[in-house]
Design an enzyme around this catalytic site. Structure first.
Site, PDB file in Angstrom:
ATOM      1  N   LYS A  47      41.182 -80.878 -58.448  1.00 57.07           N
ATOM      2  CA  LYS A  47      41.440 -79.539 -59.010  1.00 57.07           C
ATOM      3  C   LYS A  47      41.731 -79.672 -60.503  1.00 57.07           C
ATOM      4  O   LYS A  47      41.160 -78.947 -61.331  1.00 57.07           O
ATOM      5  CB  LYS A  47      42.634 -78.908 -58.266  1.00 57.07           C
ATOM      6  N   SER A 151      61.790 -70.916 -67.744  1.00 52.74           N
ATOM      7  CA  SER A 151      61.224 -69.663 -68.289  1.00 52.74           C
ATOM      8  C   SER A 151      62.186 -68.503 -68.056  1.00 52.74           C
ATOM      9  O   SER A 151      62.073 -67.459 -68.711  1.00 52.74           O
ATOM     10  CB  SER A 151      59.854 -69.369 -67.675  1.00 52.74           C
ATOM     11  N   HIS A 183      66.545 -65.138 -62.584  1.00 56.25           N
ATOM     12  CA  HIS A 183      65.180 -64.605 -62.468  1.00 56.25           C
ATOM     13  C   HIS A 183      65.028 -64.275 -60.988  1.00 56.25           C
ATOM     14  O   HIS A 183      64.616 -65.093 -60.185  1.00 56.25           O
ATOM     15  CB  HIS A 183      64.162 -65.665 -62.910  1.00 56.25           C
TER      16      HIS A 183
HETATM   17  P1  NAD Z   1      49.776 -72.342 -56.951  1.00 55.24           P
HETATM   18  O1  NAD Z   1      49.949 -72.662 -55.508  1.00 55.24           O
HETATM   19  O2  NAD Z   1      48.556 -71.625 -57.410  1.00 55.24           O
HETATM   20  O3  NAD Z   1      49.882 -73.692 -57.802  1.00 55.24           O
HETATM   21  C1  NAD Z   1      50.804 -74.694 -57.550  1.00 55.24           C
HETATM   22  C2  NAD Z   1      50.138 -76.002 -57.947  1.00 55.24           C
HETATM   23  O4  NAD Z   1      51.140 -77.032 -57.865  1.00 55.24           O
HETATM   24  C3  NAD Z   1      48.987 -76.401 -57.052  1.00 55.24           C
HETATM   25  O5  NAD Z   1      47.830 -76.704 -57.829  1.00 55.24           O
HETATM   26  C4  NAD Z   1      49.506 -77.666 -56.319  1.00 55.24           C
HETATM   27  O6  NAD Z   1      48.495 -78.609 -56.022  1.00 55.24           O
HETATM   28  C5  NAD Z   1      50.485 -78.195 -57.369  1.00 55.24           C
HETATM   29  N1  NAD Z   1      51.503 -79.087 -56.803  1.00 55.24           N
HETATM   30  C6  NAD Z   1      52.271 -78.910 -55.710  1.00 55.24           C
HETATM   31  N2  NAD Z   1      53.083 -79.976 -55.530  1.00 55.24           N
HETATM   32  C7  NAD Z   1      52.835 -80.832 -56.550  1.00 55.24           C
HETATM   33  C8  NAD Z   1      53.348 -82.091 -56.924  1.00 55.24           C
HETATM   34  N3  NAD Z   1      54.297 -82.685 -56.195  1.00 55.24           N
HETATM   35  N4  NAD Z   1      52.859 -82.664 -58.017  1.00 55.24           N
HETATM   36  C9  NAD Z   1      51.909 -82.083 -58.773  1.00 55.24           C
HETATM   37  N5  NAD Z   1      51.370 -80.889 -58.468  1.00 55.24           N
HETATM   38  C10 NAD Z   1      51.833 -80.274 -57.372  1.00 55.24           C
HETATM   39  O7  NAD Z   1      51.092 -71.533 -57.373  1.00 55.24           O
HETATM   40  P2  NAD Z   1      51.273 -70.626 -58.683  1.00 55.24           P
HETATM   41  O8  NAD Z   1      50.940 -69.214 -58.351  1.00 55.24           O
HETATM   42  O9  NAD Z   1      50.614 -71.279 -59.824  1.00 55.24           O
HETATM   43  O10 NAD Z   1      52.871 -70.686 -58.846  1.00 55.24           O
HETATM   44  C11 NAD Z   1      53.485 -71.887 -59.288  1.00 55.24           C
HETATM   45  C12 NAD Z   1      54.993 -71.700 -59.384  1.00 55.24           C
HETATM   46  O11 NAD Z   1      55.293 -70.764 -60.416  1.00 55.24           O
HETATM   47  C13 NAD Z   1      55.633 -71.156 -58.105  1.00 55.24           C
HETATM   48  O12 NAD Z   1      56.859 -71.811 -57.897  1.00 55.24           O
HETATM   49  C14 NAD Z   1      55.846 -69.688 -58.444  1.00 55.24           C
HETATM   50  O13 NAD Z   1      56.880 -69.110 -57.681  1.00 55.24           O
HETATM   51  C15 NAD Z   1      56.213 -69.817 -59.908  1.00 55.24           C
HETATM   52  N6  NAD Z   1      56.161 -68.580 -60.697  1.00 55.24           N
HETATM   53  C16 NAD Z   1      57.143 -68.434 -61.628  1.00 55.24           C
HETATM   54  C17 NAD Z   1      57.194 -67.289 -62.397  1.00 55.24           C
HETATM   55  C18 NAD Z   1      58.334 -67.160 -63.398  1.00 55.24           C
HETATM   56  O14 NAD Z   1      58.536 -66.092 -64.005  1.00 55.24           O
HETATM   57  N7  NAD Z   1      59.100 -68.218 -63.608  1.00 55.24           N
HETATM   58  C19 NAD Z   1      56.222 -66.299 -62.266  1.00 55.24           C
HETATM   59  C20 NAD Z   1      55.205 -66.490 -61.322  1.00 55.24           C
HETATM   60  C21 NAD Z   1      55.195 -67.640 -60.526  1.00 55.24           C
END
Ligand code: NAD
Length: 323
Positions: A47, A151, A183
């Site tokens: 990916k 963030s 958050h």
């Molecule tokens: P997603 O599932 O699309 O992406 C997560 C990625 O992390 C995947 O590509 C997966 O392969 C990778 N991953 C998982 N475990 C891993 C590891 N041990 N090492 C390396 N890579 C690893 O999810 P997303 O929609 O991109 O969301 C990601 C995070 O961001 C979530 O925790 C979500 O809740 C958070 N988020 C935060 C905010 C904010 O305001 N802070 C806003 C939206 C989403």
């Protein structure tokens, strides 16, 4: 710290987690220019490779030259900033505490790999629950607390400014209002500290005969529930947080000393210590230069204390057993 002062080295950002949030950030960073190297790391190596190829094909139209590749943790050694957006999403039936425990283990593993490289820069965390995950990354990394940032409520604050701007028909960039605290559901708006230009927002509305606290409360509720509303329609939120992360990374990279409501490390501000929570902080080259201790009174002070207590409970129940 000597990073960014070295003219013989490129400005390198490493992204860990090439999912929706990570790639929205990467795409926005590429389009804004100024970063010379962008390294993509994911547990799913294919990916990360595919994303690096796809993004690289836009480089010819980017505002400044940039090298993008799918790398590994050894690339962190030369990085100025690492952005972590990896993590598991909440599974059906899973509680927030269960998810916290699961993501704590993921953050721990990632942070250990980052630090084993000899990394010595600033880490920005977006994985949820972000205030808690930032705490985990700081504890595991052993980096100075100022050099690990979450963030926090930067996205929530952007949503608030957008909605207030719509309500008042004034440019969002002139609306200075913050969402503070977790958050999540225990966030709040200290309305008495909100201003438009240099005028108090409450005074401005009062002068116009438009001051309606119920209306302001409903704007806050729309902000608080925005993630649920978007997830219900398109399963995830990512563009807004992608842009918020780009803004934060640029503030660090360019030593801006700009103010954002990041997950900031408290050291006595708001009556708490050893916790990260959304609070306005000055962000520059070395991360958090200073947390602003806004004078909160009455209900606002109670809401901040209660949000701090919620986060402390989550640390105790879901983080400490796994560190
Ligand atoms: P997603 O599932 O699309 O992406 C997560 C990625 O992390 C995947 O590509 C997966 O392969 C990778 N991953 C998982 N475990 C891993 C590891 N041990 N090492 C390396 N890579 C690893 O999810 P997303 O929609 O991109 O969301 C990601 C995070 O961001 C979530 O925790 C979500 O809740 C958070 N988020 C935060 C905010 C904010 O305001 N802070 C806003 C939206 C989403």
């Amino acid at each position: 710290m000597k990073f960014l002062k070295r003219s013989d080295r490129n400005r390198r950002v490493v992204l860990v987690g090439t999912g929706f949030v990570g790639m929205s950030f990467a795409y926005s960073l590429l389009n804004q220019g100024g970063t010379e190297e962008l390294v993509l790391i994911d547990r799913d190596v294919e990916k990360a490779e595919g994303e690096a190829m796809d993004l690289s094909h836009g480089v010819a139209y980017a505002p400044s030259p940039i090298k993008i590749w799918a790398g590994d943790y050894s690339d962190c050694k030369e990085a100025d900033i690492i952005v972590i957006t990896a993590g598991a999403a909440q599974a059906p039936g899973e509680t927030r505490l269960d998810l916290t425990a699961k993501n704590t283990k993921i953050m721990k593993g990632i942070t250990e790999e980052i630090m084993a490289s000899g990394f010595d820069g600033v880490i920005v965390v977006a994985s949820n629950p972000v205030d808690i995950m930032t705490y985990v990354v700081q504890k595991v990394s052993g980096l100075d607390r100022s050099r690990v940032i979450g963030s926090g409520t930067t996205l929530d604050t952007a949503r608030l400014r957008y909605m207030l701007a719509q309500y008042m028909n004034i440019d969002a960039r002139n609306v200075h209002a913050y969402i503070m605290a977790e958050h999540g559901d225990s966030s709040f708006v200290p309305w008495s500290h909100a201003s438009v230009g240099s005028k108090s927002l409450l005074e401005l509305l009062e002068d116009k005969g438009n001051l309606d606290m119920d209306e302001l409360q409903s704007i806050y509720e729309n902000v608080r529930d925005a993630a649920y509303d978007i997830i219900q329609r398109k399963k995830a939120t990512y563009y807004g947080i992608g842009m918020a992360l780009t803004r934060l990374v640029k503030a660090i990279m360019n030593d801006e000393n700009s103010i954002f409501t990041v997950s900031a490390p408290l050291s006595g501000e708001y009556g708490a210590e050893d916790i990260y929570i959304g609070a306005p902080a000055i962000i520059g080259r070395n991360g958090v230069r200073e947390v602003l201790d806004i004078k909160l009174t009455g209900k606002d002070a109670e809401k901040m204390s209660s949000s701090i207590a919620t986060l402390q409970m989550m640390v105790k129940e879901s983080v400490e057993p796994h560190l």
